[in-house]
Design a protein around this motif. Structure first.
Motif, short mmCIF file in Angstrom:
data_model
loop_
_atom_site.label_atom_id
_atom_site.label_comp_id
_atom_site.label_asym_id
_atom_site.label_seq_id
_atom_site.Cartn_x
_atom_site.Cartn_y
_atom_site.Cartn_z
N LEU A 1 30.79 28.13 5.36
CA LEU A 1 31.59 28.93 4.45
C LEU A 1 32.85 29.45 5.14
CD1 LEU A 1 31.99 30.27 1.71
CD2 LEU A 1 30.65 32.22 2.55
N VAL A 2 32.71 29.88 6.38
CA VAL A 2 33.89 30.35 7.12
C VAL A 2 34.91 29.22 7.22
CG1 VAL A 2 34.73 31.21 9.34
CG2 VAL A 2 32.56 32.06 8.41
N ALA A 3 34.44 28.03 7.55
CA ALA A 3 35.34 26.88 7.65
C ALA A 3 36.01 26.60 6.31
CB ALA A 3 34.58 25.66 8.13
N GLN A 4 35.26 26.71 5.23
CA GLN A 4 35.80 26.45 3.90
C GLN A 4 36.87 27.47 3.53
OE1 GLN A 4 32.80 26.36 0.85
NE2 GLN A 4 34.29 26.30 -0.81
N VAL A 5 36.60 28.74 3.81
CA VAL A 5 37.56 29.80 3.48
C VAL A 5 38.87 29.59 4.25
CG1 VAL A 5 38.03 32.27 3.76
CG2 VAL A 5 35.84 31.50 2.83
N VAL A 6 38.75 29.29 5.54
CA VAL A 6 39.95 29.10 6.35
C VAL A 6 40.70 27.84 5.91
CG1 VAL A 6 40.83 28.76 8.68
CG2 VAL A 6 38.92 30.32 8.29
N THR A 7 39.98 26.78 5.62
CA THR A 7 40.63 25.55 5.16
C THR A 7 41.44 25.79 3.90
OG1 THR A 7 38.90 24.15 6.10
CG2 THR A 7 40.22 23.19 4.35
N THR A 8 40.88 26.56 2.98
CA THR A 8 41.59 26.87 1.73
C THR A 8 42.82 27.72 2.01
OG1 THR A 8 39.53 26.78 0.46
CG2 THR A 8 41.38 27.96 -0.52
N ALA A 9 42.66 28.75 2.86
CA ALA A 9 43.79 29.63 3.17
C ALA A 9 44.89 28.89 3.94
CB ALA A 9 43.31 30.82 3.98
N ALA A 10 44.49 27.86 4.70
CA ALA A 10 45.45 27.12 5.54
C ALA A 10 46.29 26.13 4.75
CB ALA A 10 44.71 26.41 6.66
N LYS A 11 46.15 26.09 3.45
CA LYS A 11 47.01 25.23 2.64
C LYS A 11 48.42 25.79 2.53
CE LYS A 11 43.23 23.26 -0.08
NZ LYS A 11 42.62 23.12 -1.43
N LEU A 12 48.56 27.07 2.88
CA LEU A 12 49.87 27.71 2.90
C LEU A 12 50.43 27.67 4.33
CD1 LEU A 12 49.10 30.87 0.73
CD2 LEU A 12 50.23 28.75 0.00
N PRO A 13 51.75 27.78 4.48
CA PRO A 13 52.34 27.75 5.83
C PRO A 13 51.83 28.87 6.73
CG PRO A 13 54.02 27.41 4.15
CD PRO A 13 52.78 27.80 3.42
N VAL A 14 51.51 30.02 6.14
CA VAL A 14 50.95 31.15 6.87
C VAL A 14 49.56 31.43 6.30
CG1 VAL A 14 51.16 33.59 7.46
CG2 VAL A 14 53.20 32.14 7.33
N TYR B 1 39.02 28.34 14.43
CA TYR B 1 38.89 27.13 13.62
C TYR B 1 40.17 26.31 13.63
CZ TYR B 1 38.27 24.13 9.56
OH TYR B 1 38.19 23.05 8.73
N LEU B 2 41.31 26.96 13.45
CA LEU B 2 42.58 26.24 13.41
C LEU B 2 42.88 25.58 14.75
CD1 LEU B 2 44.67 28.83 11.39
CD2 LEU B 2 43.82 26.62 10.58
N ALA B 3 42.57 26.27 15.85
CA ALA B 3 42.80 25.67 17.17
C ALA B 3 41.94 24.43 17.35
CB ALA B 3 42.49 26.69 18.26
N ALA B 4 40.71 24.48 16.86
CA ALA B 4 39.81 23.33 17.00
C ALA B 4 40.25 22.15 16.15
CB ALA B 4 38.39 23.74 16.61
N THR B 5 40.95 22.43 15.07
CA THR B 5 41.41 21.35 14.19
C THR B 5 42.85 20.93 14.48
OG1 THR B 5 42.07 22.98 12.51
CG2 THR B 5 39.85 22.04 12.34
N GLY B 6 43.45 21.53 15.51
CA GLY B 6 44.80 21.13 15.89
C GLY B 6 45.91 21.73 15.06
N SER B 7 45.60 22.77 14.30
CA SER B 7 46.61 23.41 13.46
C SER B 7 47.28 24.56 14.21
CB SER B 7 45.98 23.93 12.18
OG SER B 7 46.93 24.67 11.43
#
Length: 249
Positions: free
Chosen positions: A133-146, A197-203
Protein backbone atom coordinates in the motif's frame (compact mmCIF):
# COMPACT_ATOMS: atom_id res chain seq x y z
CA UNK A 1 -7.72 -30.92 7.89
CA UNK A 2 -10.51 -28.40 7.32
CA UNK A 3 -12.51 -27.05 4.42
CA UNK A 4 -11.68 -23.34 4.37
CA UNK A 5 -13.37 -20.65 2.28
CA UNK A 6 -11.33 -17.53 1.40
CA UNK A 7 -12.99 -14.39 0.08
CA UNK A 8 -10.65 -12.11 -1.84
CA UNK A 9 -8.53 -15.18 -2.45
CA UNK A 10 -7.00 -13.77 -5.63
CA UNK A 11 -5.93 -10.48 -4.03
CA UNK A 12 -2.74 -9.17 -2.44
CA UNK A 13 -3.36 -10.97 0.85
CA UNK A 14 -5.72 -13.73 -0.23
CA UNK A 15 -3.36 -15.23 -2.80
CA UNK A 16 -0.49 -16.06 -0.39
CA UNK A 17 -2.99 -17.05 2.30
CA UNK A 18 -4.72 -19.58 0.03
CA UNK A 19 -1.33 -21.00 -0.96
CA UNK A 20 -0.29 -21.45 2.69
CA UNK A 21 -3.56 -23.16 3.58
CA UNK A 22 -3.24 -25.57 0.66
CA UNK A 23 0.36 -26.34 1.63
CA UNK A 24 -0.92 -27.26 5.09
CA UNK A 25 -3.28 -29.79 3.52
CA UNK A 26 -6.60 -27.95 3.77
CA UNK A 27 -9.27 -27.92 1.11
CA UNK A 28 -9.41 -24.27 0.05
CA UNK A 29 -12.29 -22.67 -1.81
CA UNK A 30 -11.39 -19.31 -3.32
CA UNK A 31 -14.46 -17.19 -3.99
CA UNK A 32 -14.65 -14.89 -6.99
CA UNK A 33 -17.30 -13.62 -9.38
CA UNK A 34 -15.33 -15.26 -12.19
CA UNK A 35 -14.33 -18.47 -10.41
CA UNK A 36 -14.92 -21.66 -12.38
CA UNK A 37 -15.76 -23.69 -9.27
CA UNK A 38 -17.17 -21.13 -6.81
CA UNK A 39 -18.62 -18.15 -8.68
CA UNK A 40 -19.82 -15.78 -5.97
CA UNK A 41 -20.90 -12.15 -5.95
CA UNK A 42 -20.63 -10.81 -2.40
CA UNK A 43 -22.63 -7.74 -3.38
CA UNK A 44 -25.83 -9.77 -3.63
CA UNK A 45 -24.82 -13.10 -2.07
CA UNK A 46 -25.32 -15.18 -5.18
CA UNK A 47 -23.43 -18.47 -5.00
CA UNK A 48 -22.57 -18.22 -1.31
CA UNK A 49 -24.75 -21.09 -0.12
CA UNK A 50 -23.07 -23.57 -2.48
CA UNK A 51 -19.59 -22.21 -1.69
CA UNK A 52 -20.03 -22.52 2.09
CA UNK A 53 -21.69 -25.94 2.09
CA UNK A 54 -19.75 -28.11 4.54
CA UNK A 55 -17.09 -25.46 5.22
CA UNK A 56 -15.75 -25.16 8.77
CA UNK A 57 -13.77 -21.93 8.43
CA UNK A 58 -14.42 -18.74 6.47
CA UNK A 59 -11.60 -16.20 6.05
CA UNK A 60 -12.91 -12.85 4.84
CA UNK A 61 -10.19 -10.91 3.01
CA UNK A 62 -12.33 -9.27 0.32
CA UNK A 63 -12.79 -5.53 0.74
CA UNK A 64 -13.40 -2.48 -1.41
CA UNK A 65 -12.73 1.19 -0.57
CA UNK A 66 -15.46 1.95 -3.11
CA UNK A 67 -18.13 0.59 -0.77
CA UNK A 68 -20.29 -2.47 -0.28
CA UNK A 69 -18.33 -4.11 2.56
CA UNK A 70 -21.16 -4.00 5.09
CA UNK A 71 -23.64 -5.55 2.69
CA UNK A 72 -21.11 -8.24 1.76
CA UNK A 73 -20.62 -9.02 5.46
CA UNK A 74 -24.37 -9.40 5.94
CA UNK A 75 -24.54 -11.84 3.03
CA UNK A 76 -21.62 -13.84 4.47
CA UNK A 77 -23.19 -13.97 7.93
CA UNK A 78 -26.51 -15.15 6.51
CA UNK A 79 -24.89 -17.83 4.37
CA UNK A 80 -22.70 -19.02 7.26
CA UNK A 81 -25.76 -19.37 9.47
CA UNK A 82 -27.60 -21.32 6.80
CA UNK A 83 -24.63 -23.62 6.21
CA UNK A 84 -24.63 -24.57 9.88
CA UNK A 85 -21.05 -25.88 9.69
CA UNK A 86 -18.99 -22.66 9.84
CA UNK A 87 -17.36 -22.59 13.27
CA UNK A 88 -14.94 -19.69 12.74
CA UNK A 89 -15.29 -16.56 10.61
CA UNK A 90 -11.86 -14.89 10.42
CA UNK A 91 -11.73 -11.21 9.45
CA UNK A 92 -8.76 -9.03 8.53
CA UNK A 93 -9.11 -5.45 9.75
CA UNK A 94 -6.91 -2.39 10.25
CA UNK A 95 -5.24 -0.91 13.31
CA UNK A 96 -7.00 2.29 14.33
CA UNK A 97 -10.43 1.71 12.80
CA UNK A 98 -11.96 2.68 16.14
CA UNK A 99 -10.02 5.93 16.60
CA UNK A 100 -9.35 7.35 13.11
CA UNK A 101 -12.53 8.83 11.55
CA UNK A 102 -11.53 7.88 8.00
CA UNK A 103 -14.48 6.66 5.91
CA UNK A 104 -12.95 3.33 4.93
CA UNK A 105 -11.85 2.70 8.51
CA UNK A 106 -15.36 3.35 9.76
CA UNK A 107 -16.64 0.77 7.33
CA UNK A 108 -14.11 -1.80 8.55
CA UNK A 109 -15.19 -1.11 12.14
CA UNK A 110 -18.84 -1.52 11.15
CA UNK A 111 -18.02 -4.92 9.65
CA UNK A 112 -16.21 -5.93 12.85
CA UNK A 113 -19.31 -5.07 14.85
CA UNK A 114 -21.59 -6.95 12.46
CA UNK A 115 -19.46 -10.06 12.86
CA UNK A 116 -19.19 -9.74 16.63
CA UNK A 117 -22.96 -9.44 16.89
CA UNK A 118 -23.69 -12.26 14.46
CA UNK A 119 -23.76 -15.07 17.00
CA UNK A 120 -21.11 -16.90 14.96
CA UNK A 121 -17.63 -17.85 16.13
CA UNK A 122 -15.40 -14.94 15.06
CA UNK A 123 -11.70 -14.12 14.92
CA UNK A 124 -10.57 -10.55 14.14
CA UNK A 125 -7.00 -9.53 13.34
CA UNK A 126 -6.02 -5.88 12.88
CA UNK A 127 -2.75 -4.98 11.18
CA UNK A 128 -0.96 -1.84 10.08
CA UNK A 129 -0.63 -0.98 6.39
CA UNK A 130 1.03 -3.39 3.97
CA UNK A 131 4.30 -2.50 2.24
CA UNK A 132 2.37 -2.79 -1.03
CA UNK A 133 0.00 0.00 0.00
CA UNK A 134 2.85 2.39 0.77
CA UNK A 135 4.32 1.67 -2.65
CA UNK A 136 0.94 2.22 -4.28
CA UNK A 137 0.36 5.55 -2.52
CA UNK A 138 3.79 6.85 -3.49
CA UNK A 139 3.45 5.62 -7.07
CA UNK A 140 0.18 7.51 -7.42
CA UNK A 141 1.59 10.68 -5.85
CA UNK A 142 4.70 10.45 -8.07
CA UNK A 143 2.65 11.04 -11.22
CA UNK A 144 3.14 14.74 -10.53
CA UNK A 145 6.52 16.50 -10.91
CA UNK A 146 6.58 17.07 -7.13
CA UNK A 147 5.44 14.27 -4.80
CA UNK A 148 2.99 15.83 -2.35
CA UNK A 149 2.18 13.83 0.78
CA UNK A 150 0.57 14.69 4.13
CA UNK A 151 3.08 16.19 6.54
CA UNK A 152 3.61 14.52 9.90
CA UNK A 153 1.82 11.27 9.09
CA UNK A 154 3.85 8.24 10.12
CA UNK A 155 3.39 4.75 8.74
CA UNK A 156 4.33 1.32 10.12
CA UNK A 157 4.23 -0.99 7.09
CA UNK A 158 4.16 -4.76 7.46
CA UNK A 159 4.96 -7.60 5.05
CA UNK A 160 1.83 -9.11 3.58
CA UNK A 161 3.38 -12.57 3.76
CA UNK A 162 3.66 -12.31 7.54
CA UNK A 163 0.00 -11.36 7.78
CA UNK A 164 -0.87 -14.35 5.58
CA UNK A 165 1.15 -16.58 7.94
CA UNK A 166 -0.78 -15.28 10.93
CA UNK A 167 -4.16 -15.68 9.26
CA UNK A 168 -3.25 -19.25 8.32
CA UNK A 169 -2.56 -19.92 12.01
CA UNK A 170 -5.92 -18.42 12.98
CA UNK A 171 -7.90 -20.29 10.30
CA UNK A 172 -8.88 -23.16 12.58
CA UNK A 173 -12.35 -24.31 13.61
CA UNK A 174 -11.78 -22.72 17.03
CA UNK A 175 -12.55 -18.94 17.06
CA UNK A 176 -10.21 -16.62 18.96
CA UNK A 177 -12.19 -13.37 19.15
CA UNK A 178 -10.18 -10.16 18.80
CA UNK A 179 -6.52 -11.19 18.72
CA UNK A 180 -3.48 -8.94 19.34
CA UNK A 181 -2.70 -6.44 16.59
CA UNK A 182 0.20 -6.83 14.19
CA UNK A 183 2.47 -3.92 13.33
CA UNK A 184 5.47 -3.62 11.06
CA UNK A 185 9.01 -3.34 12.44
CA UNK A 186 9.60 0.35 11.65
CA UNK A 187 7.63 3.58 12.17
CA UNK A 188 8.69 6.46 9.93
CA UNK A 189 7.07 9.49 8.28
CA UNK A 190 5.34 8.72 5.00
CA UNK A 191 7.59 11.29 3.34
CA UNK A 192 10.64 9.25 4.39
CA UNK A 193 9.13 6.03 3.03
CA UNK A 194 8.41 7.90 -0.21
CA UNK A 195 12.02 9.03 -0.60
CA UNK A 196 13.23 5.47 0.05
CA UNK A 197 10.83 4.10 -2.54
CA UNK A 198 11.68 6.72 -5.17
CA UNK A 199 15.41 6.19 -4.69
CA UNK A 200 14.95 2.45 -5.18
CA UNK A 201 13.01 3.02 -8.39
CA UNK A 202 15.49 5.53 -9.78
CA UNK A 203 13.20 8.54 -9.49
CA UNK A 204 14.58 11.96 -8.56
CA UNK A 205 11.25 13.64 -7.92
CA UNK A 206 11.28 15.85 -4.83
CA UNK A 207 9.00 14.93 -1.94
CA UNK A 208 7.16 17.67 -0.06
CA UNK A 209 5.10 17.25 3.10
CA UNK A 210 1.88 19.24 2.97
CA UNK A 211 -0.10 20.18 6.11
CA UNK A 212 -3.77 19.31 5.90
CA UNK A 213 -6.83 20.07 8.02
CA UNK A 214 -9.63 18.09 9.60
CA UNK A 215 -10.24 15.44 12.25
CA UNK A 216 -9.07 12.54 10.10
CA UNK A 217 -5.71 14.15 9.33
CA UNK A 218 -5.25 15.04 13.01
CA UNK A 219 -5.96 11.43 14.02
CA UNK A 220 -3.38 10.14 11.56
CA UNK A 221 -0.81 12.67 12.83
CA UNK A 222 -1.49 11.47 16.40
CA UNK A 223 -0.70 7.94 15.23
CA UNK A 224 -4.06 6.30 15.84
CA UNK A 225 -3.30 3.87 13.01
CA UNK A 226 0.02 2.76 14.50
CA UNK A 227 0.86 -0.12 16.83
CA UNK A 228 4.39 0.57 18.15
CA UNK A 229 3.83 -1.74 21.11
CA UNK A 230 2.96 -4.54 18.67
CA UNK A 231 5.86 -4.14 16.23
CA UNK A 232 6.01 -7.89 15.68
CA UNK A 233 6.72 -7.78 11.94
CA UNK A 234 10.22 -8.68 10.79
CA UNK A 235 10.30 -7.91 7.08
CA UNK A 236 11.43 -4.34 6.37
CA UNK A 237 10.37 -1.98 3.60
CA UNK A 238 13.90 -2.12 2.19
CA UNK A 239 13.64 -5.92 1.90
CA UNK A 240 10.25 -5.52 0.21
CA UNK A 241 11.82 -3.16 -2.32
CA UNK A 242 14.73 -5.55 -2.94
CA UNK A 243 12.34 -8.42 -3.69
CA UNK A 244 10.19 -6.19 -5.88
CA UNK A 245 13.23 -5.08 -7.88
CA UNK A 246 14.49 -8.66 -8.25
CA UNK A 247 11.06 -9.88 -9.38
CA UNK A 248 10.99 -7.25 -12.10
CA UNK A 249 14.37 -8.36 -13.34
Amino acid sequence: MSTIVVTGGTGTLGTPLAARLREAGHEVRVLSRHSEHYPVDLRDGRGLDAALAGAEVLVHCASSPRGGDEEAARHLIGAARRAGTVRNLVYISIVGVDVVPFGYYRTKLAVERLLEGSGLGVTILRTTQFHDLVAQVVTTAAKLPVVLLPRGVRVQPIAVGEVADRLAELATPRPSGRVPDMGGPEVRPLTDWARTYLAATGSRRPVVGVPLAGRTYAAFVRGGHLAPARAVGRGTFAQFLDRRTAARG
